[in-house]
Design an enzyme around this catalytic site. Sequence first.
Site, PDB file in Angstrom:
ATOM      1  N   LYS A 111       0.857  -1.407  -0.152  1.00  0.00           N
ATOM      2  CA  LYS A 111       0.043  -0.041   0.005  1.00  0.00           C
ATOM      3  C   LYS A 111       0.756   1.122  -0.085  1.00  0.00           C
ATOM      4  CE  LYS A 111      -1.672   1.481   4.117  1.00  0.00           C
ATOM      5  NZ  LYS A 111      -1.121   2.826   4.422  1.00  0.00           N
ATOM      6  N   ASN A 112       1.654   1.261   0.761  1.00  0.00           N
ATOM      7  CA  ASN A 112       2.459   2.397   1.075  1.00  0.00           C
ATOM      8  C   ASN A 112       3.592   2.849  -0.008  1.00  0.00           C
ATOM      9  OD1 ASN A 112       0.990   3.201   3.293  1.00  0.00           O
ATOM     10  ND2 ASN A 112       2.682   2.467   4.679  1.00  0.00           N
ATOM     11  N   CYS A 151      -4.696  12.420  13.846  1.00  0.00           N
ATOM     12  CA  CYS A 151      -4.839  11.082  13.332  1.00  0.00           C
ATOM     13  C   CYS A 151      -4.802  10.196  14.638  1.00  0.00           C
ATOM     14  CB  CYS A 151      -3.703  10.861  12.308  1.00  0.00           C
ATOM     15  SG  CYS A 151      -3.744   9.174  12.006  1.00  0.00           S
ATOM     16  N   ARG A 181      -8.038  -1.262   5.063  1.00  0.00           N
ATOM     17  CA  ARG A 181      -7.156   0.164   4.492  1.00  0.00           C
ATOM     18  C   ARG A 181      -5.991  -0.614   4.000  1.00  0.00           C
ATOM     19  NH1 ARG A 181      -6.909   5.128   7.366  1.00  0.00           N
ATOM     20  NH2 ARG A 181      -6.106   5.475   5.447  1.00  0.00           N
ATOM     21  N   ASP A 211       5.448   0.591  11.734  1.00  0.00           N
ATOM     22  CA  ASP A 211       4.300  -0.070  11.353  1.00  0.00           C
ATOM     23  C   ASP A 211       4.046  -1.549  11.707  1.00  0.00           C
ATOM     24  OD1 ASP A 211       3.404   2.143  10.158  1.00  0.00           O
ATOM     25  OD2 ASP A 211       4.019   1.556   8.078  1.00  0.00           O
ATOM     26  N   ARG A 243       0.778  14.294  13.394  1.00  0.00           N
ATOM     27  CA  ARG A 243       1.387  14.079  11.986  1.00  0.00           C
ATOM     28  C   ARG A 243       1.070  15.186  11.246  1.00  0.00           C
ATOM     29  NH1 ARG A 243      -0.721   8.564   9.813  1.00  0.00           N
ATOM     30  NH2 ARG A 243       0.923   8.651   8.505  1.00  0.00           N
TER      31      ARG A 243
HETATM   32  N1  EPU Z   1       6.563  14.571  10.839  1.00  0.00           N
HETATM   33  C1  EPU Z   1       6.488  15.938  11.178  1.00  0.00           C
HETATM   34  N2  EPU Z   1       6.326  17.039   9.859  1.00  0.00           N
HETATM   35  C2  EPU Z   1       6.338  16.680   8.915  1.00  0.00           C
HETATM   36  C3  EPU Z   1       6.315  15.316   8.328  1.00  0.00           C
HETATM   37  C4  EPU Z   1       6.293  14.380   9.551  1.00  0.00           C
HETATM   38  O1  EPU Z   1       6.582  16.361  12.168  1.00  0.00           O
HETATM   39  O2  EPU Z   1       6.220  17.564   7.753  1.00  0.00           O
HETATM   40  C5  EPU Z   1       6.600  13.726  11.863  1.00  0.00           C
HETATM   41  C6  EPU Z   1       5.501  12.885  12.063  1.00  0.00           C
HETATM   42  O3  EPU Z   1       4.388  13.377  12.760  1.00  0.00           O
HETATM   43  C7  EPU Z   1       6.257  11.595  12.670  1.00  0.00           C
HETATM   44  C8  EPU Z   1       7.367  11.620  12.150  1.00  0.00           C
HETATM   45  O4  EPU Z   1       7.561  12.554  11.467  1.00  0.00           O
HETATM   46  O5  EPU Z   1       5.981  11.863  14.058  1.00  0.00           O
HETATM   47  C9  EPU Z   1       7.710  10.671  10.634  1.00  0.00           C
HETATM   48  O6  EPU Z   1       6.614  10.631   9.899  1.00  0.00           O
HETATM   49  P1  EPU Z   1       6.442  10.277   8.515  1.00  0.00           P
HETATM   50  O7  EPU Z   1       6.265  11.721   7.746  1.00  0.00           O
HETATM   51  O8  EPU Z   1       7.676   9.498   8.156  1.00  0.00           O
HETATM   52  O9  EPU Z   1       4.975   9.661   8.285  1.00  0.00           O
HETATM   53  P2  EPU Z   1       4.240   9.305   6.962  1.00  0.00           P
HETATM   54  O10 EPU Z   1       5.113   9.726   5.891  1.00  0.00           O
HETATM   55  O11 EPU Z   1       2.989  10.264   7.188  1.00  0.00           O
HETATM   56  C10 EPU Z   1       4.406   7.066   6.390  1.00  0.00           C
HETATM   57  C11 EPU Z   1       3.518   5.891   6.357  1.00  0.00           C
HETATM   58  C12 EPU Z   1       3.083   5.367   7.622  1.00  0.00           C
HETATM   59  C13 EPU Z   1       4.282   5.133   8.674  1.00  0.00           C
HETATM   60  C14 EPU Z   1       5.299   6.219   8.591  1.00  0.00           C
HETATM   61  C15 EPU Z   1       6.679   5.831   9.180  1.00  0.00           C
HETATM   62  C16 EPU Z   1       2.569   6.143   4.102  1.00  0.00           C
HETATM   63  C17 EPU Z   1       1.449   6.369   3.235  1.00  0.00           C
HETATM   64  N3  EPU Z   1       2.389   6.150   5.467  1.00  0.00           N
HETATM   65  O12 EPU Z   1       3.696   7.938   7.122  1.00  0.00           O
HETATM   66  O13 EPU Z   1       2.216   4.065   7.504  1.00  0.00           O
HETATM   67  O14 EPU Z   1       3.815   4.616   9.880  1.00  0.00           O
HETATM   68  O15 EPU Z   1       5.544   6.622   7.161  1.00  0.00           O
HETATM   69  O16 EPU Z   1       7.138   4.773   8.541  1.00  0.00           O
HETATM   70  O17 EPU Z   1       3.744   5.923   3.499  1.00  0.00           O
HETATM   71  C18 EPU Z   1       0.535   2.796   8.014  1.00  0.00           C
HETATM   72  O18 EPU Z   1       0.710   2.097   6.666  1.00  0.00           O
HETATM   73  O19 EPU Z   1      -0.172   2.189   8.940  1.00  0.00           O
HETATM   74  C19 EPU Z   1       1.009   4.029   8.356  1.00  0.00           C
HETATM   75  C20 EPU Z   1       0.893   4.796   9.201  1.00  0.00           C
END
Ligand code: EPU
Length: 431
Positions: free
Chosen positions: A22-23, A117, A398, A306, A122
């Site tokens: 998915k990701n 969330c 999902r 995850d 996030r």
């Molecule tokens: N963060 C910030 N500011 C930003 C972006 C991120 O503070 O602009 C923080 C987040 O709040 C978090 C950390 O940085 O504390 C890491 O977040 P990241 O941005 O890496 O998460 P994401 O890209 O929103 C993806 C996956 C998630 C997975 C995380 C971490 C997708 C669509 N989602 O989320 O997947 O947990 O990376 O590996 O790729 C899941 O599949 O269940 C899921 C939640």
Amino acid sequence: MDKIIIQGGVALSGSVEASGAKNAALPLLAAAILVDGPVIYRRIPHLRDISTMMTLLAWQGADVTYDDQHCLHVDTRKADKSEAPYELVKTMRASSLVLGPLLARFGHAKVSLPGGCAIGARPIDMHLKGLEAMGASIEVEQGDIVATVDGRLHGAHIVFDQVTVTGTENLMMAAVLATGTTILDNAAREPENVNLAESLRALGAKIEGDGHNRIVVEGVDRLDGGEMTTIADRIETATYLAAGLITGGDVTVTNTEPVMLEAFLARIKEAGGLVETGDDFIRCKAQGRLKSVDIHTLPHPGFPTDLQAQFMALMTLAEGTSVIKETIFENRFMHVQELARMGADIRLDGNTALVTGHNKLSAAPVMATDLRASASLVLAGLAAEGETVISRVYHIDRGYERIEEKLSKLGARIERHSASEDWMKGVQQND
Ligand code: EPU
């Protein structure tokens, strides 16, 4: 709403095939916006989040068709809306992955700001700062991010304060059609990021360094149509391996990549599980009761957040006490209270859980709260004595394709009951 009902206590055995991730599929689909031609996608999982992304692309005016072979055809050449409305973003925060591509293609993007969330606040501030460094002006108006750029985005040197998976993807996509060179430092090294870079390269992008913490993108004028193939879902793979281990069984996942799961497999070996890998399969076999081991979640190649909930389920039955530290998300322990309803002995102290293993779990009605938390409840239910009923399983749908079918194939007694009540309709579902 649907419920999943499990009669626990059966040792699972056999093999299942991994689905596409998915990701990985979500950013690949968002990347279609950058492409000047049709794209054929392979190994796209049938999941709620994928349907949401397809709906979003179609809403923007793209031609989107899905056949039965996990193959999707997307052509965004006629797309003319540079927006992602709240109605779609609120159901899936990864909709914000279209921000970079829309801005790069149209010079304008209006994308609803994702709200909070279940697993944490996030924010997406790092995505926005990066786009600003590339020349975009960004305002938040009535809950929408409105981004504009005069002409094309330009290359910039961006250093992420913290590793962000979708942030790296968003900026990598924006940089592909920008003028000049973009350097992304402290970039995410997740296999899904590499999958995106490789796929974009195949269509004409100039990207180097994916899989390392400095990614360099040299902007090009256009990307041609072509093909993109999603990698195996490493989180789904590990969830099925954990299902074998928690039931004292022997499960093999095929068409997957062991190298993506090194941290998880190392912990399983340390806990006493037998791990066997080949080029494209992983087998995990229980050898008696697992021993407790400690984990702390980290960006790749560290232990993935995850898989934290699923690993915790395993530790509830292990010998000894395990220290589980969540360092990525501030609220990713929603499964703890539900596991406790099944007899798990877990003490929470801030971002650390102390899990003392016992030799049994007992079935109970429990509630899924987010995608991976739900997976941990399924694992606990498979091991528990009696009947576990898991409600709000839309969270599972999902991210896990045909989960009951795959687990049944391994011998699990699991079924889905579709209930008519829909009193929870409209609930925010935004992992
Ligand atoms: N963060 C910030 N500011 C930003 C972006 C991120 O503070 O602009 C923080 C987040 O709040 C978090 C950390 O940085 O504390 C890491 O977040 P990241 O941005 O890496 O998460 P994401 O890209 O929103 C993806 C996956 C998630 C997975 C995380 C971490 C997708 C669509 N989602 O989320 O997947 O947990 O990376 O590996 O790729 C899941 O599949 O269940 C899921 C939640």
